[in-house]
Motif scaffolding. Structure first.
Motif, PDB file in Angstrom:
ATOM      1  N   SER A   1       0.819  -1.210   0.000  1.00 21.97           N
ATOM      2  CA  SER A   1       0.000   0.000   0.000  1.00 21.97           C
ATOM      3  C   SER A   1       0.854   1.261   0.000  1.00 21.97           C
ATOM      4  CB  SER A   1      -0.933   0.010   1.216  1.00 21.97           C
ATOM      5  OG  SER A   1      -0.202   0.073   2.421  1.00 21.97           O
ATOM      6  N   VAL A   2       2.042   1.193   0.600  1.00 23.34           N
ATOM      7  CA  VAL A   2       2.909   2.371   0.699  1.00 23.34           C
ATOM      8  C   VAL A   2       3.838   2.498  -0.508  1.00 23.34           C
ATOM      9  CG1 VAL A   2       4.715   3.502   2.056  1.00 23.34           C
ATOM     10  CG2 VAL A   2       2.807   2.366   3.214  1.00 23.34           C
ATOM     11  N   PHE A   3       4.438   1.371  -0.900  1.00 25.72           N
ATOM     12  CA  PHE A   3       5.484   1.417  -1.923  1.00 25.72           C
ATOM     13  C   PHE A   3       5.081   0.780  -3.250  1.00 25.72           C
ATOM     14  CE2 PHE A   3       7.714   1.273   2.221  1.00 25.72           C
ATOM     15  CZ  PHE A   3       8.375   2.506   2.148  1.00 25.72           C
ATOM     16  N   GLY A   4       4.009  -0.001  -3.262  1.00 29.84           N
ATOM     17  CA  GLY A   4       3.592  -0.655  -4.486  1.00 29.84           C
ATOM     18  C   GLY A   4       4.100  -2.081  -4.580  1.00 29.84           C
ATOM     19  N   PRO A   5       3.518  -2.888  -5.480  1.00 33.94           N
ATOM     20  CA  PRO A   5       3.879  -4.303  -5.567  1.00 33.94           C
ATOM     21  C   PRO A   5       5.326  -4.535  -5.994  1.00 33.94           C
ATOM     22  CG  PRO A   5       2.425  -3.677  -7.371  1.00 33.94           C
ATOM     23  CD  PRO A   5       2.435  -2.538  -6.404  1.00 33.94           C
ATOM     24  N   GLY A   6       5.900  -3.630  -6.788  1.00 37.87           N
ATOM     25  CA  GLY A   6       7.274  -3.832  -7.237  1.00 37.87           C
ATOM     26  C   GLY A   6       8.246  -3.929  -6.086  1.00 37.87           C
ATOM     27  N   THR A   7       8.065  -3.081  -5.072  1.00 35.69           N
ATOM     28  CA  THR A   7       8.947  -3.117  -3.905  1.00 35.69           C
ATOM     29  C   THR A   7       8.801  -4.429  -3.146  1.00 35.69           C
ATOM     30  OG1 THR A   7       8.853  -0.718  -3.668  1.00 35.69           O
ATOM     31  CG2 THR A   7       9.485  -1.978  -1.715  1.00 35.69           C
TER      32      THR A   7
END
Length: 405
Positions: free
Chosen positions: A168-174
């Motif tokens: 939710s904060v950084f996105g699925p890539g992270t």
């Protein structure tokens, strides 16, 4: 019991070898627990819908099931640690590719499916060695399995929560990047283990002859194929059917928060069950383990009673404890009763049986719910669970099997 490799002398459970192995398993299990969250959010955000999520998870599961027996044979031919390190490195590259694809843009669905299928193949190469490595790194196999089960339960609680926050904060890539890193840590820990290499002469056998040899050993042990046969029914109609159905029941009554709290209680039960299993040495382990089957029957039946979140948590705590207790007892029995040179192949047959049962149960969940209704189906599931528990205790080869001292 013979093994294809021998560890250097060990003095306690918490030897350097076991600590490294625990580190390898804990980090990769935490990453595995984060994957469904990252994959689901990423696929949905990419616009591929719920069907896309199902395809992505199915690509991983299908590749795992298709290649599991191959992994068992290769682990016996090449040595489990070598194959596990290779599998970890493959998964590191695959999940790093997923991370890159999500960071730079919106990956195509076919790319996601291909990468997850490759991850499933690598997992099939990794998983058979999980069983045979434990006797190599720990003298007390049952206590070691208990610690590993506790670590798995904790990962099951922390992983989805951590994955949800990070995505939710950084996105699925992270999250995929972190997931890839867990495999790098696992590979490093496994490479640091101080165990002798597998004998080279074992690879002289053909793949087919090794596969047949593993099947013959599996078939010759009545307690082994007996448990797997009963589990095909139990796994299909109890955890296989119940896992998707009870989620709908609990969410309808108590919302997603109630489901989350209940699942946390189930994970805490896994810690409790692993702790109990570490401290018990039943003379007849599989008879004792049947208690775990009976306790897990609380999982489908408690939500039907609409007890509210507190009592749901109590029921699911006991269900989680029962499942964890059985898993430790079963893993220890297989690891101490099967010769080491056959263990990877025999364990692969065991895992295949479990995958078939759970997959069949998930496929049946929707049609059976439509036929009987969710609540009635969970009562039927509970009844079958108790019948299977009785069948487990009724089989002399299973009930009378004694532990290895």
């Amino acid at each position: 019991m013979t093994t294809d490799t021998e560890s250097l002398p060990r003095t306690s459970l918490w030897s350097a070898n076991f600590q490294l192995y625990l580190g390898a398993r804990s980090t990769s299990m935490l990453g595995d627990a984060m994957l469904p969250v990252a994959l689901s959010v990423g696929v949905l955000a990419a616009g591929y819908g719920i069907a896309g999520v199902g395809y992505a998870l199915g690509a991983w599961m299908g590749a795992l099931a298709a290649c599991m027996l191959i992994g068992g044979v290769l682990a016996d031919r090449l040595g489990p640690r070598r194959l596990m390190v290779f599998a970890d490195l493959v998964r590191l590259v695959v999940q790093a590719g997923m991370a890159f694809a999500f960071v730079v843009g919106v990956p195509s669905l076919w790319l996601i499916l291909v990468l997850q299928a490759c991850s499933g193949v690598a997992t099939a190469l990794f998983q058979p060695g999980v069983a045979s490595m434990v006797p190599k790194v720990a003298d007390d196999v049952q206590r070691a399995n208990g610690v590993l089960r506790i670590a798995e339960a904790l990962a099951g609680v922390l992983g989805p929560a951590l994955g949800g926050v990070l995505v939710s904060v950084f996105g699925p890539g992270t999250v995929f990047g972190i997931y890839a890193a867990t495999y790098g840590i696992s590979a490093g820990c496994l490479m640091a283990l101080r165990i002798a290499p597998a004998p080279a002469e074992r690879t002289a056998q053909s793949y087919r002859s090794q596969l047949v040899e593993g099947w013959r050993d599996f078939r010759s042990r009545a307690w082994l194929w007996g448990v797997i046969s009963i589990w095909l029914v139990y796994g299909s109609l109890v955890p296989g059917v119940a896992l998707p159905v009870v989620a709908g029941i609990v969410t309808g009554d108590d919302g997603s928060t109630g489901l989350g709290i209940g699942m946390a209680a189930f994970g805490a039960g896994g810690v409790l069950g692993g702790w109990v299993a570490m401290r018990t040495k039943p003379l007849r382990p599989l008879a004792s383990g049947a208690i775990g089957w009976a306790l897990f029957c609380l999982y489908p039946v408690v939500p039907v009673l609409r007890p509210g979140v507190p009592l749901l948590c109590v029921g699911w705590l006991l269900a989680g404890a029962g499942l964890a207790y059985w898993q430790v007892i079963w893993a220890t029995t297989v690891q101490t009763k099967i010769p080491g040179e056959l263990l990877n192949r025999v364990y692969a047959y065991d895992v295949c049986g479990s995958l078939v049962a759970l997959t069949l149960g998930r496929l049946l969940a929707g049609p059976l719910t439509g036929l009987f209704g969710a609540s009635n189906l969970m009562l039927i599931s509970t009844a079958f669970g108790l019948l299977c528990t009785g069948a487990l205790l009724a089989a002399p080869a299973i009930r009378r099997l004694e532990r290895v001292n």
